[in-house]
Design an enzyme around this catalytic site. Structure first.
Site, PDB file in Angstrom:
ATOM      1  N   SER A 162       0.817  -1.224   0.000  1.00  0.00           N
ATOM      2  CA  SER A 162       0.000   0.000   0.000  1.00  0.00           C
ATOM      3  C   SER A 162       0.846   1.268   0.000  1.00  0.00           C
ATOM      4  O   SER A 162       0.433   2.306   0.500  1.00  0.00           O
ATOM      5  CB  SER A 162      -0.924  -0.001   1.223  1.00  0.00           C
ATOM      6  OG  SER A 162      -0.156   0.090   2.405  1.00  0.00           O
ATOM      7  N   ALA A 194       3.307   2.761  -5.134  1.00  0.00           N
ATOM      8  CA  ALA A 194       3.198   1.815  -6.252  1.00  0.00           C
ATOM      9  C   ALA A 194       1.916   0.986  -6.135  1.00  0.00           C
ATOM     10  O   ALA A 194       1.191   0.797  -7.119  1.00  0.00           O
ATOM     11  CB  ALA A 194       4.415   0.895  -6.281  1.00  0.00           C
ATOM     12  N   LYS A 202       0.201  -5.816   4.738  1.00  0.00           N
ATOM     13  CA  LYS A 202       0.474  -6.608   5.949  1.00  0.00           C
ATOM     14  C   LYS A 202       0.202  -5.811   7.216  1.00  0.00           C
ATOM     15  O   LYS A 202       0.074  -6.368   8.290  1.00  0.00           O
ATOM     16  CB  LYS A 202       1.908  -7.154   5.938  1.00  0.00           C
ATOM     17  CG  LYS A 202       3.018  -6.139   6.079  1.00  0.00           C
ATOM     18  CD  LYS A 202       4.373  -6.851   6.139  1.00  0.00           C
ATOM     19  CE  LYS A 202       5.516  -5.853   6.188  1.00  0.00           C
ATOM     20  NZ  LYS A 202       6.836  -6.451   6.205  1.00  0.00           N
ATOM     21  N   ASN A 225       6.770   2.764   2.964  1.00  0.00           N
ATOM     22  CA  ASN A 225       8.035   3.479   2.829  1.00  0.00           C
ATOM     23  C   ASN A 225       7.846   4.773   2.053  1.00  0.00           C
ATOM     24  O   ASN A 225       8.478   5.784   2.348  1.00  0.00           O
ATOM     25  CB  ASN A 225       8.998   2.557   2.074  1.00  0.00           C
ATOM     26  CG  ASN A 225      10.418   2.782   2.485  1.00  0.00           C
ATOM     27  OD1 ASN A 225      10.669   3.480   3.464  1.00  0.00           O
ATOM     28  ND2 ASN A 225      11.331   2.225   1.743  1.00  0.00           N
ATOM     29  N   ALA A 239       9.051   9.438   2.070  1.00  0.00           N
ATOM     30  CA  ALA A 239       9.873  10.130   1.060  1.00  0.00           C
ATOM     31  C   ALA A 239       9.772  11.631   1.285  1.00  0.00           C
ATOM     32  O   ALA A 239       8.679  12.174   1.387  1.00  0.00           O
ATOM     33  CB  ALA A 239       9.402   9.757  -0.337  1.00  0.00           C
ATOM     34  N   GLN A 240      10.930  12.287   1.352  1.00  0.00           N
ATOM     35  CA  GLN A 240      10.905  13.724   1.669  1.00  0.00           C
ATOM     36  C   GLN A 240      11.082  14.573   0.423  1.00  0.00           C
ATOM     37  O   GLN A 240      10.245  15.386   0.071  1.00  0.00           O
ATOM     38  CB  GLN A 240      12.040  14.055   2.656  1.00  0.00           C
ATOM     39  CG  GLN A 240      11.866  13.467   4.021  1.00  0.00           C
ATOM     40  CD  GLN A 240      13.064  13.794   4.915  1.00  0.00           C
ATOM     41  OE1 GLN A 240      14.069  14.349   4.480  1.00  0.00           O
ATOM     42  NE2 GLN A 240      12.955  13.438   6.185  1.00  0.00           N
ATOM     43  N   GLU A 261      18.348  18.044  -6.557  1.00  0.00           N
ATOM     44  CA  GLU A 261      18.982  16.994  -5.755  1.00  0.00           C
ATOM     45  C   GLU A 261      20.219  16.490  -6.485  1.00  0.00           C
ATOM     46  O   GLU A 261      20.474  16.867  -7.629  1.00  0.00           O
ATOM     47  CB  GLU A 261      17.989  15.862  -5.474  1.00  0.00           C
ATOM     48  CG  GLU A 261      16.907  16.286  -4.488  1.00  0.00           C
ATOM     49  CD  GLU A 261      16.044  15.143  -4.011  1.00  0.00           C
ATOM     50  OE1 GLU A 261      16.578  14.090  -3.659  1.00  0.00           O
ATOM     51  OE2 GLU A 261      14.819  15.327  -4.016  1.00  0.00           O
ATOM     52  N   HIS A 300      21.867   6.504   1.653  1.00  0.00           N
ATOM     53  CA  HIS A 300      21.607   7.944   1.625  1.00  0.00           C
ATOM     54  C   HIS A 300      22.677   8.605   2.486  1.00  0.00           C
ATOM     55  O   HIS A 300      22.881   8.202   3.631  1.00  0.00           O
ATOM     56  CB  HIS A 300      20.214   8.236   2.178  1.00  0.00           C
ATOM     57  CG  HIS A 300      19.746   9.613   1.847  1.00  0.00           C
ATOM     58  ND1 HIS A 300      20.313  10.733   2.396  1.00  0.00           N
ATOM     59  CD2 HIS A 300      18.770  10.046   1.014  1.00  0.00           C
ATOM     60  CE1 HIS A 300      19.692  11.805   1.914  1.00  0.00           C
ATOM     61  NE2 HIS A 300      18.759  11.410   1.067  1.00  0.00           N
ATOM     62  N   HIS A 351      19.177   2.975   2.259  1.00  0.00           N
ATOM     63  CA  HIS A 351      18.017   3.799   1.876  1.00  0.00           C
ATOM     64  C   HIS A 351      17.144   3.164   0.805  1.00  0.00           C
ATOM     65  O   HIS A 351      15.926   3.236   0.866  1.00  0.00           O
ATOM     66  CB  HIS A 351      18.565   5.138   1.385  1.00  0.00           C
ATOM     67  CG  HIS A 351      17.533   6.141   0.991  1.00  0.00           C
ATOM     68  ND1 HIS A 351      16.598   6.633   1.877  1.00  0.00           N
ATOM     69  CD2 HIS A 351      17.289   6.768  -0.191  1.00  0.00           C
ATOM     70  CE1 HIS A 351      15.832   7.515   1.254  1.00  0.00           C
ATOM     71  NE2 HIS A 351      16.217   7.595  -0.007  1.00  0.00           N
ATOM     72  N   SER A 366      12.259   7.476  -7.907  1.00  0.00           N
ATOM     73  CA  SER A 366      11.516   6.272  -7.529  1.00  0.00           C
ATOM     74  C   SER A 366      10.008   6.494  -7.458  1.00  0.00           C
ATOM     75  O   SER A 366       9.237   5.631  -7.880  1.00  0.00           O
ATOM     76  CB  SER A 366      12.027   5.703  -6.215  1.00  0.00           C
ATOM     77  OG  SER A 366      12.339   6.719  -5.334  1.00  0.00           O
ATOM     78  N   LEU A 367       9.574   7.639  -6.934  1.00  0.00           N
ATOM     79  CA  LEU A 367       8.116   7.851  -6.886  1.00  0.00           C
ATOM     80  C   LEU A 367       7.580   7.929  -8.316  1.00  0.00           C
ATOM     81  O   LEU A 367       6.487   7.440  -8.625  1.00  0.00           O
ATOM     82  CB  LEU A 367       7.771   9.119  -6.099  1.00  0.00           C
ATOM     83  CG  LEU A 367       8.097   9.104  -4.591  1.00  0.00           C
ATOM     84  CD1 LEU A 367       7.754  10.432  -3.938  1.00  0.00           C
ATOM     85  CD2 LEU A 367       7.382   7.975  -3.854  1.00  0.00           C
TER      86      LEU A 367
HETATM   87  C1  SIN Z   1      15.647  12.640  -0.187  1.00  0.00           C
HETATM   88  O1  SIN Z   1      14.773  13.453   0.046  1.00  0.00           O
HETATM   89  O2  SIN Z   1      16.838  12.907  -0.067  1.00  0.00           O
HETATM   90  C2  SIN Z   1      15.267  11.257  -0.615  1.00  0.00           C
HETATM   91  C3  SIN Z   1      14.784  11.293  -1.999  1.00  0.00           C
HETATM   92  C4  SIN Z   1      15.053   9.982  -2.678  1.00  0.00           C
HETATM   93  O3  SIN Z   1      15.629   9.085  -2.101  1.00  0.00           O
HETATM   94  O4  SIN Z   1      14.721   9.887  -3.860  1.00  0.00           O
END
Ligand code: SIN
Length: 522
Positions: free
Chosen positions: A13, A16, A35, A42, A46-47, A113, A230, A336, A376-377
């Site tokens: 959930s 994805a 579960k 996770n 995500a930030q 980033e 990370h 991470h 990833s998102l």
């Molecule tokens: C972060 O905010 O540094 C994580 C973002 C990510 O892992 O894609």
């Protein structure tokens, strides 16, 4: 045993899973299994945000180039092209549906980033993108009559016959009963396995469950040696930690050592925004120096802007008496993101018919040897849609014939031993299968895992036995791949093989009951 039939089964959930369920609901009834509770995942944590080439100075081609560069020769260019092109469409659809990303002067504010050459990271709630995105999609899932969410439902195994997956056997913790659910399309979206490390940014429940379900059913698992660390997670006295988004460095934060030196400046042209594996490795080296520490330093930046943009990180650090805008913030790398996972094609399809993998649990080829931050998102959104559309062609559907399974049970007397072994595996992984690896440590860890295996009283269909077996197997897959890859590339560094070696422009694939296979690039 209770038996139900549906059109789609989605396991997990996070973003994805929720996105897969929402897409699938356009074509039929969906059973969404998790579960724990629906809001635990996770993705929630995500930030930084979600990367997409929507800026006026950007285009999918630039995003493609940055992703390929981060992946150090192992990305599948076709999957990356799909990600960056369809990603922009998926983001626009989300915005049309009402998702609110943060704005600056009326336009979407884009963050920066590591290893991105353009500002392209959309964010929400400042530094709470995962939480906002998951909340938004979850609200649509909960309103959808075609999606039946089964919380506290542990998937015990996938039902497979003649290489066709046709359902799952689950244990429902609420009713205390095991059930069979069948469907012509089964999507695994259970996330990665970095929670198995003792120092991790993930919840400790992120333990590669979906990978093992698929592996046990005969699916191919690839790229397991690539675990991304990370660089900047809060360093406390214990192993507990808190992620400090790379976007903080994107806004200009420096990394300094205990002498106040910016050690990244002469290591990479992008300094603190070098690829994650490079920054994590340099930090690791700093920590090898007696008494040294690494800190994030932001006192040269506009404090109001930092407080607004990173309000959650700011608040969390205050709980530890650290003011993000003024104080040095002690940080160290933490496990991470698992780059590898269930090998898929361009539609999330696996080598087992009707079985799909989406999100971190999958290995779609978009991340290569090192994932580009905030891709990833986006991968979740893009491949969830593709998997559902592909599954509409699924022809084969096995009619379930009741089988007498041995009853699933929990032997409470095993709990203490299980927990102590879980901790032991976490420490072994962090110490020996972390940022720097070598043959001797990897082999020692395999031996230690064998010892754990031999000393536990495993029982068929017993909760702790299955949990422990799953942890051991995931760890073995990571270590075996790491032993085979005798080079250093992206998220996999061997001190005994410190160079890139193009003989290893290959993929290492595991399949239950077969020796690992090494194949050329896809
Ligand atoms: C972060 O905010 O540094 C994580 C973002 C990510 O892992 O894609």
């Amino acid at each position: 045993m209770d038996y139900t039939q549906t059109d789609f089964i989605v396991i997990g959930s996070g973003l994805a899973g929720l996105t897969s369920a929402l897409n699938a609901s356009k074509f039929g009834n969906v059973t969404l299994l998790t579960k724990s509770s629906l809001d635990v995942s996770n993705s929630y944590w995500a930030q930084g945000g979600i990367a997409a080439a929507i800026g006026s100075d950007d285009c999918p081609e630039f995003h493609f180039n940055d992703t390929i560069k981060a992946g150090v020769g192992l990305c599948n260019p076709e999957s990356v092209k799909i990600l960056v092109e369809e990603g922009v469409e998926r983001i626009n659809e989300l915005i049309q549906l009402g998702m609110k990303f943060d704005l600056a002067n009326g336009a979407i504010e884009l963050g920066l980033e590591g290893n991105h050459t353009k500002r392209r990271v959309l964010h929400a709630g400042g530094d709470a993108t995962g939480r906002e995105l998951v909340k938004f999609v979850l609200q649509h899932v909960l309103q959808n009559q075609r999606i039946k969410a089964n919380e506290y439902s542990l998937v015990l195994d996938l039902l497979v016959e003649n290489n066709n997956c046709y359902g799952v056997r689950i244990h429902n913790w609420v009713t205390g009963k095991s059930e069979i659910i069948t469907a012509p399309a089964i999507i695994i979206a259970t996330g990665g396995a970095s929670g198995m490390y003792s120092r991790t940014t993930n919840p400790h429940s992120t333990t590669g469950d979906g990978i093992i379900l698929a592996y046990n059913a005969g699916a191919e698992i690839s790229n397991m040696e690539f675990v991304q660390f990370h660089p900047s997670s809060l360093l406390l006295d214990s192993d507990e930690t808190f992620l400090i988004s790379e976007a903080v460095r994107g806004e200009g934060a420096h990394l300094v050592n205990c002498f106040g030196e910016r050690f990244m400046s002469d290591k990479h042209e992008l300094a603190e925004l070098a690829p994650r594996d490079v920054v994590a490795y340099e930090m690791h080296k700093q920590y090898q120096m007696e008494g040294n520490r690494v800190y994030l330093k932001l006192d040269h930046l506009d404090p109001q802007k930092i407080q607004r943009r990173f309000s959650n990180i700011y608040k969390e650090l205050l709980r530890h008496n650290i003011d993000l805008t003024k104080d040095l913030v002690p940080v160290a790398p933490a496990a991470h993101y698992l780059v590898g996972g269930i090998k898929t094609g361009l539609y999330g399809e696996t080598n087992i018919n009707n079985l799909y993998a989406v999100g971190e649990v999958s290995s779609t080829g978009v991340h290569g040897a090192n994932r580009l931050a905030s891709n990833s998102l986006l991968e979740c959104l893009v491949f969830a849609k593709r998997a559902v559309e592909h599954s509409l062609e699924n022809k084969f559907f096995v009619k379930y014939e009741p089988v007498n399974y041995k009853k699933y049970f929990v032997d409470k007397t095993k709990e203490e031993t299980y927990l102590s072994y879980k901790n032991k595996i976490a420490v072994l992984l962090s110490q020996n299968v972390g940022i720097i690896r070598n043959e001797s440590d990897l082999n020692k860890t395999l031996t230690a895992l064998n010892e754990i295996y031999s000393s536990f009283l495993f029982e068929e269909n017993e909760y702790y036995s299955l949990r422990l077996m799953s942890l051991i197997t995931v760890a073995q897959l990571i270590i075996k791949s790491a032993l085979i890859r005798k080079e250093s590339r992206g998220g996999h560094r061997r001190e005994d093989y410190p160079q890139l070696n193009d003989q290893f422009l290959c993929e290492i694939i595991h399949r239950v009951n077969f020796d690992p296979q090494i194949i050329g690039l896809r």
